[in-house]
Design a protein around this motif. Structure first.
Motif, PDB file in Angstrom:
ATOM      1  N   PHE A 180       0.827  -1.202   0.000  1.00  0.00           N
ATOM      2  CA  PHE A 180       0.000   0.000   0.000  1.00  0.00           C
ATOM      3  C   PHE A 180       0.867   1.259   0.000  1.00  0.00           C
ATOM      4  O   PHE A 180       0.665   2.168  -0.804  1.00  0.00           O
ATOM      5  N   VAL A 181       1.852   1.301   0.909  1.00  0.00           N
ATOM      6  CA  VAL A 181       2.700   2.488   1.029  1.00  0.00           C
ATOM      7  C   VAL A 181       3.464   2.752  -0.263  1.00  0.00           C
ATOM      8  O   VAL A 181       3.477   3.884  -0.766  1.00  0.00           O
ATOM      9  N   THR A 182       4.102   1.737  -0.815  1.00  0.00           N
ATOM     10  CA  THR A 182       4.881   1.952  -2.036  1.00  0.00           C
ATOM     11  C   THR A 182       4.002   2.319  -3.221  1.00  0.00           C
ATOM     12  O   THR A 182       4.370   3.183  -4.020  1.00  0.00           O
ATOM     13  N   THR A 183       2.848   1.690  -3.337  1.00  0.00           N
ATOM     14  CA  THR A 183       1.952   2.011  -4.450  1.00  0.00           C
ATOM     15  C   THR A 183       1.429   3.431  -4.316  1.00  0.00           C
ATOM     16  O   THR A 183       1.414   4.193  -5.289  1.00  0.00           O
ATOM     17  N   TRP A 184       1.025   3.813  -3.122  1.00  0.00           N
ATOM     18  CA  TRP A 184       0.503   5.171  -2.931  1.00  0.00           C
ATOM     19  C   TRP A 184       1.586   6.209  -3.223  1.00  0.00           C
ATOM     20  O   TRP A 184       1.319   7.226  -3.872  1.00  0.00           O
ATOM     21  N   LEU A 185       2.799   5.960  -2.767  1.00  0.00           N
ATOM     22  CA  LEU A 185       3.893   6.896  -3.019  1.00  0.00           C
ATOM     23  C   LEU A 185       4.184   7.032  -4.516  1.00  0.00           C
ATOM     24  O   LEU A 185       4.605   8.101  -4.976  1.00  0.00           O
ATOM     25  N   ALA A 186       3.933   5.986  -5.279  1.00  0.00           N
ATOM     26  CA  ALA A 186       4.136   6.060  -6.728  1.00  0.00           C
ATOM     27  C   ALA A 186       2.941   6.698  -7.430  1.00  0.00           C
ATOM     28  O   ALA A 186       3.103   7.447  -8.398  1.00  0.00           O
ATOM     29  N   VAL A 187       1.732   6.421  -6.955  1.00  0.00           N
ATOM     30  CA  VAL A 187       0.525   6.917  -7.613  1.00  0.00           C
ATOM     31  C   VAL A 187       0.288   8.399  -7.354  1.00  0.00           C
ATOM     32  O   VAL A 187      -0.078   9.144  -8.273  1.00  0.00           O
ATOM     33  N   PHE A 188       0.505   8.854  -6.140  1.00  0.00           N
ATOM     34  CA  PHE A 188       0.130  10.220  -5.782  1.00  0.00           C
ATOM     35  C   PHE A 188       0.747  11.293  -6.680  1.00  0.00           C
ATOM     36  O   PHE A 188       0.027  12.139  -7.212  1.00  0.00           O
ATOM     37  N   PRO A 189       2.059  11.291  -6.898  1.00  0.00           N
ATOM     38  CA  PRO A 189       2.616  12.356  -7.742  1.00  0.00           C
ATOM     39  C   PRO A 189       2.121  12.290  -9.191  1.00  0.00           C
ATOM     40  O   PRO A 189       1.881  13.326  -9.819  1.00  0.00           O
ATOM     41  N   VAL A 190       1.944  11.084  -9.713  1.00  0.00           N
ATOM     42  CA  VAL A 190       1.448  10.945 -11.088  1.00  0.00           C
ATOM     43  C   VAL A 190       0.010  11.425 -11.171  1.00  0.00           C
ATOM     44  O   VAL A 190      -0.366  12.159 -12.096  1.00  0.00           O
ATOM     45  N   LEU A 191      -0.792  11.029 -10.210  1.00  0.00           N
ATOM     46  CA  LEU A 191      -2.187  11.462 -10.178  1.00  0.00           C
ATOM     47  C   LEU A 191      -2.284  12.982 -10.069  1.00  0.00           C
ATOM     48  O   LEU A 191      -3.080  13.623 -10.773  1.00  0.00           O
ATOM     49  N   LEU A 192      -1.482  13.567  -9.228  1.00  0.00           N
ATOM     50  CA  LEU A 192      -1.475  15.024  -9.057  1.00  0.00           C
ATOM     51  C   LEU A 192      -1.103  15.722 -10.363  1.00  0.00           C
ATOM     52  O   LEU A 192      -1.787  16.667 -10.789  1.00  0.00           O
ATOM     53  N   LEU A 193      -0.062  15.256 -11.008  1.00  0.00           N
ATOM     54  CA  LEU A 193       0.389  15.850 -12.266  1.00  0.00           C
ATOM     55  C   LEU A 193      -0.647  15.686 -13.373  1.00  0.00           C
ATOM     56  O   LEU A 193      -1.022  16.660 -14.044  1.00  0.00           O
ATOM     57  N   VAL A 194      -1.133  14.474 -13.571  1.00  0.00           N
ATOM     58  CA  VAL A 194      -2.094  14.197 -14.645  1.00  0.00           C
ATOM     59  C   VAL A 194      -3.385  14.974 -14.425  1.00  0.00           C
ATOM     60  O   VAL A 194      -3.899  15.615 -15.355  1.00  0.00           O
ATOM     61  N   SER A 195      -3.922  14.940 -13.227  1.00  0.00           N
ATOM     62  CA  SER A 195      -5.189  15.638 -12.983  1.00  0.00           C
ATOM     63  C   SER A 195      -5.021  17.154 -13.117  1.00  0.00           C
ATOM     64  O   SER A 195      -5.919  17.837 -13.613  1.00  0.00           O
ATOM     65  N   SER A 196      -3.880  17.702 -12.735  1.00  0.00           N
ATOM     66  CA  SER A 196      -3.639  19.146 -12.886  1.00  0.00           C
ATOM     67  C   SER A 196      -3.574  19.545 -14.357  1.00  0.00           C
ATOM     68  O   SER A 196      -4.175  20.539 -14.768  1.00  0.00           O
ATOM     69  N   VAL A 197      -2.856  18.761 -15.143  1.00  0.00           N
ATOM     70  CA  VAL A 197      -2.742  19.059 -16.578  1.00  0.00           C
ATOM     71  C   VAL A 197      -4.090  18.930 -17.262  1.00  0.00           C
ATOM     72  O   VAL A 197      -4.492  19.799 -18.048  1.00  0.00           O
ATOM     73  N   VAL A 198      -4.821  17.861 -16.972  1.00  0.00           N
ATOM     74  CA  VAL A 198      -6.134  17.671 -17.593  1.00  0.00           C
ATOM     75  C   VAL A 198      -7.075  18.792 -17.196  1.00  0.00           C
ATOM     76  O   VAL A 198      -7.828  19.309 -18.031  1.00  0.00           O
ATOM     77  N   ARG A 199      -7.047  19.200 -15.934  1.00  0.00           N
ATOM     78  CA  ARG A 199      -7.909  20.297 -15.481  1.00  0.00           C
ATOM     79  C   ARG A 199      -7.572  21.609 -16.193  1.00  0.00           C
ATOM     80  O   ARG A 199      -8.450  22.406 -16.501  1.00  0.00           O
ATOM     81  N   MET A 200      -6.290  21.855 -16.451  1.00  0.00           N
ATOM     82  CA  MET A 200      -5.891  23.077 -17.159  1.00  0.00           C
ATOM     83  C   MET A 200      -6.322  23.038 -18.626  1.00  0.00           C
ATOM     84  O   MET A 200      -6.760  24.037 -19.174  1.00  0.00           O
ATOM     85  N   VAL A 201      -6.199  21.876 -19.239  1.00  0.00           N
ATOM     86  CA  VAL A 201      -6.533  21.747 -20.663  1.00  0.00           C
ATOM     87  C   VAL A 201      -8.041  21.710 -20.875  1.00  0.00           C
ATOM     88  O   VAL A 201      -8.566  22.301 -21.822  1.00  0.00           O
ATOM     89  N   LEU A 202      -8.756  21.035 -20.011  1.00  0.00           N
ATOM     90  CA  LEU A 202     -10.207  20.858 -20.162  1.00  0.00           C
ATOM     91  C   LEU A 202     -10.962  21.636 -19.085  1.00  0.00           C
ATOM     92  O   LEU A 202     -11.836  21.089 -18.408  1.00  0.00           O
ATOM     93  N   THR A 203     -10.679  22.910 -18.967  1.00  0.00           N
ATOM     94  CA  THR A 203     -11.256  23.720 -17.884  1.00  0.00           C
ATOM     95  C   THR A 203     -12.775  23.800 -17.921  1.00  0.00           C
ATOM     96  O   THR A 203     -13.418  23.813 -16.874  1.00  0.00           O
ATOM     97  N   ASP A 204     -13.378  23.848 -19.084  1.00  0.00           N
ATOM     98  CA  ASP A 204     -14.824  24.013 -19.187  1.00  0.00           C
ATOM     99  C   ASP A 204     -15.570  22.686 -19.295  1.00  0.00           C
ATOM    100  O   ASP A 204     -16.805  22.687 -19.439  1.00  0.00           O
TER     101      ASP A 204
END
Length: 187
Positions: free
Chosen positions: A115-139
């Motif tokens: 759990f710890v290792t998977t979460w540590l790997a997923v969190f930064p990728v999820l943060l980056l991907v969701s931020s980029v998608v939110r910026m590109v698809l704002t509306d």
């Protein structure tokens, strides 16, 4: 005349090798095979590679006394100490014509460590991907933003992150509290 198969002994050593030490392990196994084949009562050696960085070494001897004498000899103990520097091990011995061993596998990893290792790997990728998608698809409504985010995250995890994560953390994931490989998951 061959000895009674019911008296033969099998020694199995399972090892999880630290990433980057695969060649060290190959050289180590070659020397271990030389030590085994020179031992009194030696019969055979079998090597089973489960996945990259995870190996099972089986040695057959005439009897338990010969197997234990080899396993606890100064040369083998010193050689095992070398491998302990780049891998973690579980050693087992059984005798008879039909032996049964519990071998460690990736499924043996502690759930909390996974759990710890998977979460540590997923969190930064999820943060980056969701931020980029939110910026590109704002509306675009959130459910439609989640479609590309989830596809990118899943693909990145499946083909890039999890294979590397498993390779680099297997050594730690599969250790029990004493530093040996575990055969069943700890809670």
């Amino acid at each position: 005349m061959p000895l009674d198969p019911d008296a033969t002994a099998t020694v199995i050593t399972s090892r999880a090798i630290r990433a980057g030490h695969e060649q060290d392990f190959e050289r180590w196994v070659q020397r271990l095979n030389v030590l085994a084949s020179a031992a009194p009562g030696y019969r055979a050696a079998i090597r089973l590679g489960q996945t990259a960085g995870f190996q099972h070494l089986l040695f057959r001897f005439d009897d338990v006394a010969a197997a234990e004498a080899w396993q606890h000899s100064d040369a083998v103990m010193a050689h095992a100490a070398i491998a302990d520097g780049f891998s973690t091990a579980l050693r087992q011995i059984d005798s008879g014509n039909r032996v049964v061993f519990e071998v460690p596998s990736d499924a043996s990893a502690s759930k909390w460590k996974r759990f710890v290792t998977t979460w540590l790997a997923v969190f930064p990728v999820l943060l980056l991907v969701s931020s980029v998608v939110r910026m590109v698809l704002t509306d675009v409504p959130l459910p439609f933003q989640l479609v590309p985010s989830s596809l990118i995250l899943t693909a990145t995890l499946q083909w890039i992150i999890l294979p590397r994560l498993q390779r680099y953390t297997r050594f730690w994931l599969l250790q029990d509290g004493s530093g040996r490989l575990q055969t069943s998951p700890a809670e």
